[in-house]
Design a protein around this motif. Structure first.
Motif, short mmCIF file in Angstrom:
data_model
loop_
_atom_site.label_atom_id
_atom_site.label_comp_id
_atom_site.label_asym_id
_atom_site.label_seq_id
_atom_site.Cartn_x
_atom_site.Cartn_y
_atom_site.Cartn_z
N LYS A 108 -19.27 30.20 74.66
CA LYS A 108 -18.46 30.99 73.73
C LYS A 108 -19.21 32.22 73.25
CE LYS A 108 -16.67 27.43 71.08
NZ LYS A 108 -15.78 26.83 70.07
N ILE A 109 -20.48 32.05 72.94
CA ILE A 109 -21.29 33.19 72.50
C ILE A 109 -21.32 34.27 73.58
CG2 ILE A 109 -23.65 33.95 71.95
CD1 ILE A 109 -24.03 31.19 70.55
N GLN A 110 -21.50 33.84 74.84
CA GLN A 110 -21.55 34.81 75.94
C GLN A 110 -20.22 35.55 76.09
OE1 GLN A 110 -22.72 32.20 79.14
NE2 GLN A 110 -24.93 32.57 78.85
N LEU A 111 -19.11 34.82 76.02
CA LEU A 111 -17.78 35.43 76.14
C LEU A 111 -17.59 36.50 75.05
CD1 LEU A 111 -15.46 32.34 76.81
CD2 LEU A 111 -15.92 34.20 78.40
N VAL A 112 -17.92 36.13 73.83
CA VAL A 112 -17.68 37.03 72.71
C VAL A 112 -18.62 38.24 72.76
CG1 VAL A 112 -17.76 37.25 70.18
CG2 VAL A 112 -16.73 35.22 71.23
N GLU A 113 -19.88 37.99 73.05
CA GLU A 113 -20.84 39.10 73.08
C GLU A 113 -20.51 40.10 74.19
OE1 GLU A 113 -24.83 37.49 70.85
OE2 GLU A 113 -24.77 37.28 73.04
N GLU A 114 -19.99 39.62 75.31
CA GLU A 114 -19.56 40.52 76.40
C GLU A 114 -18.45 41.46 75.90
OE1 GLU A 114 -18.46 38.17 79.76
OE2 GLU A 114 -20.52 37.48 80.10
N VAL A 115 -17.52 40.91 75.13
CA VAL A 115 -16.41 41.73 74.61
C VAL A 115 -16.92 42.73 73.56
CG1 VAL A 115 -14.29 41.67 73.22
CG2 VAL A 115 -14.63 40.03 75.07
N LEU A 116 -17.76 42.26 72.64
CA LEU A 116 -18.23 43.12 71.55
C LEU A 116 -19.17 44.21 72.06
CD1 LEU A 116 -18.87 40.55 68.68
CD2 LEU A 116 -16.85 41.94 69.08
N ASP A 117 -19.87 43.95 73.17
CA ASP A 117 -20.79 44.94 73.72
C ASP A 117 -20.06 45.99 74.54
OD1 ASP A 117 -22.86 43.63 72.53
OD2 ASP A 117 -23.54 42.59 74.33
#
Length: 234
Positions: A225-234
């Motif tokens: 989940k962290i990876q999914l979200v950080e990809e979007v926010l970055d």
């Protein structure tokens, strides 16, 4: 807040209701939303459903104060128990958790055949609603995320259609919302930055909890989940 001036959250919910709708507002509390929709020519008639005695009485009082007894039926019952099949064409459910909203829809889904639009405002757990919509043939048409009084709220509007259409990356889009990801406004970024911080704190706690199968699965789930979200926010 009253029948003439809604909170921003409910005002935005009202904005998705098609003009002339026969509305059912489930969990209506004081019936502010249906009263507002009748007074402003949005809905032609409405049902205010409430399962708890206190809010049910408040809703009846509010409808009477506005002289809307002929246009709004206040009914006591659990979820979609308060409507009959074919009785309404638009349903709003606002101010509950996403899993509860999904369970209300699931338990009453035989009432939805003639409903044209669902407008759902979860306080948390919107993913549960998106999953239910996909599983039951409802196409997510619009989403909105807003902040009011320091709290972030999501609004999901759906119609019967192609349930898979909005989703390009299913895991990511179910979690964060396909339309919200495209827009990425300030409340969206605030919500997901806070979620990532919380998940990282949980991961740190799990590091010291031993490494059994259950803990390992939980760590993998949170890391994904962290990876999914950080990809979007970055």
């Amino acid at each position: 807040m009253n029948s003439e001036k809604l909170s921003l959250r409910l005002e935005r919910v009202a904005s998705y209701i098609p003009k002339g709708s026969v509305l059912a507002d489930i969990g209506s509390d004081h019936a502010y939303l249906p009263c507002y929709c009748i007074l402003n020519g949005i809905a032609s008639s409405a049902i205010a459903g409430e399962v708890v005695e206190g809010p049910f009485q408040s809703a009846k009082k509010q409808v009477k104060q506005n002289g809307l007894e002929e246009r709004i039926s206040v009914r006591k019952g659990n979820g979609l128990e308060v409507i009959e099949p074919g009785e309404v064409d638009c349903i709003t459910i606002a101010g509950m958790g996403g899993p509860l909203i999904a369970s209300i829809l699931e338990e009453g889904k035989e009432k939805l055949a003639d409903v044209k639009k669902l407008i759902l405002q979860p306080n948390i757990g919107a993913i549960s609603i998106r999953e239910w919509l996909i599983e039951n043939g409802w196409e997510l048409k619009e989403e909105e995320i807003l902040e009011e009084d320091g709290k972030v709220y999501e609004i999901l509007a759906a119609e019967q259609g192609n349930p898979n259409k909005p989703y390009l990356n299913l895991d990511r889009d179910l979690l964060m919302g396909p339309f919200l990801i495209k827009d990425q406004n300030a409340p969206f970024r605030k919500k997901w930055q806070a979620e990532v911080t919380q998940w990282k704190n949980i991961l740190n706690q799990l590091q010291g909890a031993g490494d059994n199968e259950k803990t390992s699965e939980r760590k993998q789930e949170i890391t994904k989940k962290i990876q999914l979200v950080e990809e979007v926010l970055d």
